[in-house]
Design a protein around this motif. Sequence first.
Motif, short mmCIF file in Angstrom:
data_model
loop_
_atom_site.label_atom_id
_atom_site.label_comp_id
_atom_site.label_asym_id
_atom_site.label_seq_id
_atom_site.Cartn_x
_atom_site.Cartn_y
_atom_site.Cartn_z
N SER A 86 -10.42 23.95 132.44
CA SER A 86 -10.22 22.50 132.56
C SER A 86 -9.87 21.93 131.20
N VAL A 87 -9.33 20.71 131.23
CA VAL A 87 -8.95 20.01 130.01
C VAL A 87 -9.55 18.61 130.08
N ILE A 88 -10.20 18.20 129.00
CA ILE A 88 -10.87 16.90 128.96
C ILE A 88 -10.27 16.08 127.83
N ALA A 89 -9.86 14.86 128.14
CA ALA A 89 -9.37 13.94 127.11
C ALA A 89 -10.56 13.41 126.30
N LEU A 90 -10.38 13.35 124.98
CA LEU A 90 -11.46 12.90 124.10
C LEU A 90 -11.00 11.68 123.30
N ASP A 91 -11.88 10.69 123.24
CA ASP A 91 -11.59 9.58 122.33
C ASP A 91 -12.03 10.00 120.92
N GLN A 92 -11.78 9.15 119.95
CA GLN A 92 -12.05 9.51 118.56
C GLN A 92 -13.52 9.83 118.33
N ARG A 93 -14.39 9.02 118.84
CA ARG A 93 -15.83 9.21 118.61
C ARG A 93 -16.33 10.50 119.24
N THR A 94 -15.91 10.77 120.47
CA THR A 94 -16.33 11.99 121.16
C THR A 94 -15.78 13.22 120.47
N LEU A 95 -14.55 13.16 120.01
CA LEU A 95 -13.95 14.30 119.31
C LEU A 95 -14.73 14.60 118.04
N ARG A 96 -15.07 13.59 117.27
CA ARG A 96 -15.82 13.80 116.03
C ARG A 96 -17.20 14.41 116.30
N ARG A 97 -17.84 13.96 117.37
CA ARG A 97 -19.15 14.53 117.71
C ARG A 97 -19.02 15.98 118.15
N LEU A 98 -17.95 16.29 118.87
CA LEU A 98 -17.75 17.64 119.40
C LEU A 98 -17.45 18.66 118.30
N VAL A 99 -16.82 18.22 117.23
CA VAL A 99 -16.56 19.15 116.13
C VAL A 99 -17.66 19.09 115.07
N GLY A 100 -18.64 18.26 115.30
CA GLY A 100 -19.76 18.15 114.38
C GLY A 100 -20.98 18.88 114.90
N ARG A 101 -22.10 18.23 114.82
CA ARG A 101 -23.37 18.88 115.15
C ARG A 101 -23.52 19.21 116.63
N TYR A 102 -22.77 18.57 117.51
CA TYR A 102 -22.91 18.81 118.94
C TYR A 102 -21.93 19.85 119.46
N GLY A 103 -21.12 20.40 118.58
CA GLY A 103 -20.12 21.38 118.98
C GLY A 103 -20.62 22.81 118.87
N ASP A 104 -19.85 23.70 119.44
CA ASP A 104 -20.15 25.13 119.39
C ASP A 104 -19.43 25.73 118.18
N PRO A 105 -20.13 26.44 117.30
CA PRO A 105 -19.48 27.03 116.13
C PRO A 105 -18.42 28.08 116.48
N ALA A 106 -18.46 28.63 117.68
CA ALA A 106 -17.48 29.63 118.08
C ALA A 106 -16.20 29.01 118.63
N ALA A 107 -16.14 27.70 118.74
CA ALA A 107 -14.96 27.02 119.29
C ALA A 107 -13.79 27.09 118.31
N PHE A 108 -12.59 27.08 118.86
CA PHE A 108 -11.37 26.98 118.06
C PHE A 108 -11.09 25.50 117.83
N VAL A 109 -11.02 25.08 116.58
CA VAL A 109 -10.83 23.67 116.24
C VAL A 109 -9.55 23.50 115.45
N ALA A 110 -8.68 22.63 115.94
CA ALA A 110 -7.43 22.32 115.25
C ALA A 110 -7.26 20.80 115.29
#
Length: 151
Positions: A86-110
Motif C-alpha cells: 500500500s501507499v500512504i500520502a503523508l503531510d509534512q508533520r507526519t513525514l517528519r515524525r515517521l523519519v524521526g523517533r516514530y519510524g523504523d530504522p530499517a526503512a529506506f528514507v529518501a
Amino acid sequence: MTAAPAVYDERLRTPWWWYPVAAGVAAILAAEFYLADHGIKVWLPYVILVPIAVAIVWWIGRQRVTVQDGEIRVREAHLPLAVVESVIALDQRTLRRLVGRYGDPAAFVAIRPWIGPGVQIILDDPDDPTPYWVVSTRHPRRLMAAMGAGG
C-alpha cells in the motif's frame, strides 16, 4: 530496445533562492581569506568558492522520483511495484515524525527537507528486511495514482 516513457517523473529541485544564499555565504567566506592575508590574489577565493557553493546546491537538488516499467526509482534504488502492499500520502508533520523517533530504522528514507509532503510505501516482500520506503514528493496523490494505489 528503448524504455517505456515514465508514468511519473519528478525532480526534487532545491528552491531557487538557495542559489543566491549559497553564493552569498561563499562570498563572505572568500572575504575572510582576503582579511586574513592580503598577499593572496583577491579574486582567487571568489572564483573558487562561489561556483563550488552553487554546484553543491545544484547537486543536492538533482534527486528524481520516477515510476516507469513497473517500478519506482528513487536515487539509485528501485522497487518493483509488485511488492508494494500500500501507499500512504503523508503531510509534512507526519513525514517528519515517521523519519524521526516514530519510524523504523530499517526503512529506506529518501527525503528532502525543503519538500514538505511525501509518501510511505509499505512493502510486502518476505525476502526484503526493509518494511517501508519514505519518499519526499510535492505531489503525493499523483505519485500514488502512478503507482496504481489510487489517490
